[in-house]
Design a protein around this motif. Structure first.
Motif, short mmCIF file in Angstrom:
data_model
loop_
_atom_site.label_atom_id
_atom_site.label_comp_id
_atom_site.label_asym_id
_atom_site.label_seq_id
_atom_site.Cartn_x
_atom_site.Cartn_y
_atom_site.Cartn_z
N ASP A 11 0.65 -0.76 0.01
CA ASP A 11 0.46 -0.08 -0.36
C ASP A 11 0.43 1.10 0.17
OD1 ASP A 11 -2.44 -1.85 -0.26
OD2 ASP A 11 -3.13 -1.06 2.47
N GLU A 12 1.93 1.75 0.95
CA GLU A 12 2.94 2.38 0.81
C GLU A 12 3.24 3.13 -0.45
OE1 GLU A 12 4.29 5.80 2.39
OE2 GLU A 12 2.96 4.47 3.30
N ILE A 13 3.57 1.50 -1.07
CA ILE A 13 4.56 1.96 -2.57
C ILE A 13 3.63 1.81 -3.33
CG2 ILE A 13 5.11 0.63 -4.39
CD1 ILE A 13 6.93 -1.23 -2.96
N VAL A 14 2.07 1.42 -3.59
CA VAL A 14 1.51 2.74 -4.48
C VAL A 14 1.13 4.50 -4.51
CG1 VAL A 14 -0.96 2.49 -5.06
CG2 VAL A 14 0.51 0.36 -4.99
N HIS A 15 1.25 4.01 -2.80
CA HIS A 15 1.26 5.11 -2.34
C HIS A 15 2.79 6.18 -2.66
CE1 HIS A 15 -0.13 8.47 0.31
NE2 HIS A 15 1.34 9.12 0.44
N GLN A 16 3.55 6.42 -2.63
CA GLN A 16 4.40 6.96 -2.92
C GLN A 16 4.77 6.96 -4.55
OE1 GLN A 16 6.39 8.88 -1.00
NE2 GLN A 16 5.03 8.55 0.90
N VAL A 17 4.08 6.04 -5.10
CA VAL A 17 4.37 6.18 -6.43
C VAL A 17 3.18 7.34 -7.15
CG1 VAL A 17 3.27 4.49 -8.72
CG2 VAL A 17 5.23 3.99 -7.20
N GLY A 18 2.30 6.62 -6.57
CA GLY A 18 1.18 7.70 -6.63
C GLY A 18 1.29 9.52 -6.69
N ARG A 19 2.33 9.89 -5.64
CA ARG A 19 2.63 11.04 -5.61
C ARG A 19 3.98 11.66 -6.36
NH1 ARG A 19 4.92 12.15 0.74
NH2 ARG A 19 4.21 14.34 0.24
N LEU A 20 4.17 10.48 -7.22
CA LEU A 20 5.89 10.65 -7.95
C LEU A 20 5.32 10.70 -8.45
CD1 LEU A 20 8.62 10.91 -8.36
CD2 LEU A 20 8.84 8.49 -8.55
N ARG A 21 4.24 10.61 -8.97
CA ARG A 21 3.16 10.59 -10.70
C ARG A 21 2.43 11.89 -10.59
NH1 ARG A 21 -1.34 6.52 -11.21
NH2 ARG A 21 -1.31 7.42 -13.67
N ALA A 22 2.00 12.43 -9.13
CA ALA A 22 1.73 13.18 -9.13
C ALA A 22 2.84 14.68 -9.80
CB ALA A 22 1.11 13.68 -8.16
N LEU A 45 15.27 10.13 -12.09
CA LEU A 45 14.70 10.01 -10.74
C LEU A 45 13.04 8.56 -10.81
CD1 LEU A 45 14.83 9.67 -7.68
CD2 LEU A 45 13.27 11.33 -8.05
N VAL A 46 12.72 9.31 -11.48
CA VAL A 46 11.67 8.35 -12.04
C VAL A 46 12.12 7.34 -12.58
CG1 VAL A 46 8.97 9.16 -13.79
CG2 VAL A 46 10.32 10.70 -12.91
N ARG A 47 12.40 7.89 -13.61
CA ARG A 47 13.14 6.23 -14.51
C ARG A 47 13.54 5.68 -13.30
NH1 ARG A 47 13.39 5.32 -20.21
NH2 ARG A 47 12.36 7.31 -20.90
N HIS A 48 14.74 5.55 -12.52
CA HIS A 48 14.99 4.93 -11.50
C HIS A 48 14.59 4.38 -10.98
CE1 HIS A 48 18.25 3.92 -8.61
NE2 HIS A 48 17.43 4.23 -7.62
N VAL A 49 13.69 5.26 -9.82
CA VAL A 49 12.82 4.26 -9.59
C VAL A 49 11.69 3.63 -9.65
CG1 VAL A 49 10.08 4.74 -7.85
CG2 VAL A 49 12.17 6.12 -7.79
N GLY A 50 10.88 3.56 -11.35
CA GLY A 50 10.32 2.54 -12.39
C GLY A 50 11.41 1.34 -12.39
N ARG A 51 12.89 1.31 -12.86
CA ARG A 51 13.29 0.49 -12.64
C ARG A 51 14.00 -0.43 -11.45
NH1 ARG A 51 15.77 3.11 -16.31
NH2 ARG A 51 17.22 4.42 -14.36
#
Length: 99
Positions: A11-22, A45-51
């Protein structure tokens, strides 16, 4: 240290990814420097996190017992086009669902 339940981590991963997507979809400049990582752009940063999400998803999903190269994770390279916020956002969203 108290460990959280697996679902809570997810759930926290989903939440934090949502914040970055925003941030990505807010119109922020993808070439902007990340204050805490001045050698990186927002896109870096986004590519690093997604990877990293895709790589850890592969490791956990396969219960890997040996080193797994990040390039073995499906879609780890991200969108081919640089500077495409919509493609980067869609890829990051998908990356967050892998874990």
């Amino acid at each position: 240290m108290t460990l959280l339940a697996h679902d809570r981590y997810c759930d926290e991963i989903v939440h934090q990814v949502g914040r970055l997507r925003a941030v990505v979809t807010s119109g922020a400049e993808l070439t902007a420097t990340v204050p805490t990582c001045p050698d990186w752009t927002l896109e870096d940063l986004v590519r690093h996190v997604g990877r990293a999400l895709r790589w850890t998803g592969l490791i956990v999903g396969t219960r890997a017992e040996q080193d797994v190269p990040v390039d073995r994770a499906p879609g780890a390279a991200g969108p081919a086009a640089s500077g495409d916020a919509a493609a980067l956002d869609a890829w990051l969203a998908e990356s967050g669902e892998v874990v």
